[in-house]
Design a protein around this motif. Sequence first.
Motif, short mmCIF file in Angstrom:
data_model
loop_
_atom_site.label_atom_id
_atom_site.label_comp_id
_atom_site.label_asym_id
_atom_site.label_seq_id
_atom_site.Cartn_x
_atom_site.Cartn_y
_atom_site.Cartn_z
N TYR A 22 40.79 31.22 38.56
CA TYR A 22 41.88 32.19 38.74
C TYR A 22 41.43 33.40 39.53
O TYR A 22 42.20 33.96 40.33
CB TYR A 22 42.42 32.61 37.38
CG TYR A 22 43.35 31.59 36.76
CD1 TYR A 22 44.57 31.27 37.36
CD2 TYR A 22 43.00 30.92 35.61
CE1 TYR A 22 45.40 30.31 36.80
CE2 TYR A 22 43.83 29.96 35.04
CZ TYR A 22 45.04 29.67 35.65
OH TYR A 22 45.87 28.72 35.11
N CYS A 23 40.19 33.83 39.33
CA CYS A 23 39.68 34.97 40.09
C CYS A 23 39.65 34.66 41.58
O CYS A 23 40.15 35.44 42.40
CB CYS A 23 38.28 35.33 39.59
SG CYS A 23 37.49 36.66 40.53
N ILE A 36 47.87 44.03 47.78
CA ILE A 36 48.69 44.49 46.67
C ILE A 36 47.83 45.38 45.77
O ILE A 36 46.74 44.96 45.35
CB ILE A 36 49.24 43.30 45.86
CG1 ILE A 36 50.12 42.43 46.76
CG2 ILE A 36 50.02 43.77 44.64
CD1 ILE A 36 50.50 41.11 46.15
N GLU A 37 48.29 46.57 45.51
CA GLU A 37 47.52 47.52 44.71
C GLU A 37 47.23 46.95 43.32
O GLU A 37 48.12 46.50 42.62
CB GLU A 37 48.28 48.84 44.57
CG GLU A 37 48.14 49.76 45.76
CD GLU A 37 48.64 51.16 45.45
OE1 GLU A 37 47.90 52.14 45.68
OE2 GLU A 37 49.79 51.27 44.95
N GLY A 38 45.96 47.00 42.94
CA GLY A 38 45.55 46.57 41.62
C GLY A 38 45.16 45.12 41.49
O GLY A 38 44.51 44.73 40.51
N LEU A 39 45.52 44.29 42.48
CA LEU A 39 45.28 42.85 42.34
C LEU A 39 43.80 42.50 42.41
O LEU A 39 43.33 41.62 41.68
CB LEU A 39 46.06 42.09 43.42
CG LEU A 39 45.95 40.56 43.35
CD1 LEU A 39 46.40 40.05 41.98
CD2 LEU A 39 46.76 39.90 44.46
N VAL A 201 43.82 31.06 26.58
CA VAL A 201 45.29 31.10 26.71
C VAL A 201 45.72 32.40 27.39
O VAL A 201 46.60 32.40 28.26
CB VAL A 201 45.95 30.95 25.33
CG1 VAL A 201 47.46 31.16 25.45
CG2 VAL A 201 45.65 29.58 24.74
N LEU A 202 45.09 33.51 27.00
CA LEU A 202 45.44 34.80 27.59
C LEU A 202 45.13 34.83 29.09
O LEU A 202 45.93 35.30 29.89
CB LEU A 202 44.67 35.93 26.89
CG LEU A 202 44.91 37.34 27.45
CD1 LEU A 202 46.36 37.75 27.28
CD2 LEU A 202 43.98 38.35 26.77
N SER A 207 47.28 35.29 34.31
CA SER A 207 47.14 34.88 35.71
C SER A 207 48.45 34.29 36.23
O SER A 207 48.89 34.61 37.34
CB SER A 207 46.01 33.86 35.86
OG SER A 207 44.79 34.40 35.42
N PHE A 208 49.07 33.44 35.42
CA PHE A 208 50.36 32.85 35.80
C PHE A 208 51.41 33.94 35.97
O PHE A 208 52.18 33.94 36.94
CB PHE A 208 50.79 31.84 34.74
CG PHE A 208 52.21 31.36 34.90
CD1 PHE A 208 52.53 30.40 35.85
CD2 PHE A 208 53.23 31.89 34.13
CE1 PHE A 208 53.84 29.97 36.02
CE2 PHE A 208 54.54 31.46 34.27
CZ PHE A 208 54.85 30.51 35.23
#
Length: 384
Positions: A22-23, A36-39, A201-202, A207-208
């Motif tokens: 995901y990273c 995108i700010e923060g991504l 799960v988190l 990420s989703f």
Amino acid sequence: MEDFSLDMRTLNFIMILFSVIYCIGLLLFQIAQKPIEGLTLFSFSIFLIGSGPFLLSFRGIIPDYLSIVSSNMLIVLGFHLTLYSLSIFRGYSTRFSQLSSILLLVVLACFIYFTYYDPSIRIRIVTISLFLAFVTLSTAFVTIKGKNEDLPLAVRMMALPFVAYSVFMAVRAVLAINEAEIADFMQAKLVHQLTFLFSIVLIVAMSFSMLWLINARLLRANEHLLHQDPLTKLQNRRALNDTIWHFQHKAQYAPVSIIMSDVDNFKSINDQYGHLVGDDVIQIVANTTQHKLSDSAAAFRLGGDEIMILIPSCTLIEAEVWANQLRQTLSGVTLATQPELQLTVSFGIALLSPTKNWQESVEKADKALYQSKRNGRNTVSIVA
């Protein structure tokens, strides 16, 4: 239930695998799109959350400062960065992140003390659980309360797993306080094993949800571009067709004025000065018009130099006063590149019918505009 056990090392391996996937995916998305700010921070936080348990699984093989202190600090740092990155992404104050930064130092001090000076796995569990309960609940709060306009359902889906994780961590802390000292963390009770499963799960859920939020922003931006004239940044014909019903609904309760405008002798301006100067003229008229509009009014570029303005709760007389003010303002405008160019604009006004075909009302405003042209231009005319 106590006979049921999870392989914690396997869960740790799965967690780091998901974290890396995901990273990398989010970072590649950040590179491919407009930043995108923060991504970027959010992506890195996911990696840290997965890296901590990975080091933890080597307990007894690598030194304690890596398998205990460093591993847990990577986890809390990852959750801290998640809070900070979502505060930026959602446009919320970073005050919770600032408090979290202070608590990070407290957690570090506790882990050093309860690892080397008064070893206690149980107290370390309580410490990290309470920290994660606070940070994840704060993350849910800033996600919900953020000022940026995002898809509401996606925002709630982002916040929900953080709330659930916070509740679980609070329960875990309470249970750890009341249980006996833990001899081997890798053989701890089921509630501690479930922590890794819930963390996986988190990671998947947040990420989703982040991809959902970003995709919704992109769709909204594309929708905005479809409804915006690229030269003037005013709304276009498509936007007019999509929003005219809104103004017709308002016209059932209060008058809505239609004002048509175009630049006098615009063809001559293009012929004499060129189309680039013509574009500058259109932009000046559009910017000046937009600046004078109220929040409830709207301006649309219909094509060429023609602009249509809809003003709710505005009578014909009030619209005439407003149009004359705009006309006088535009008459005093000069172009820096062509200071000798005298700019004038004509206006036609009619009322929007709440029941009839709205195009008939526009035709009345067009008729009033042609009347202004016949009357010598640089004037305002009304067709009732």
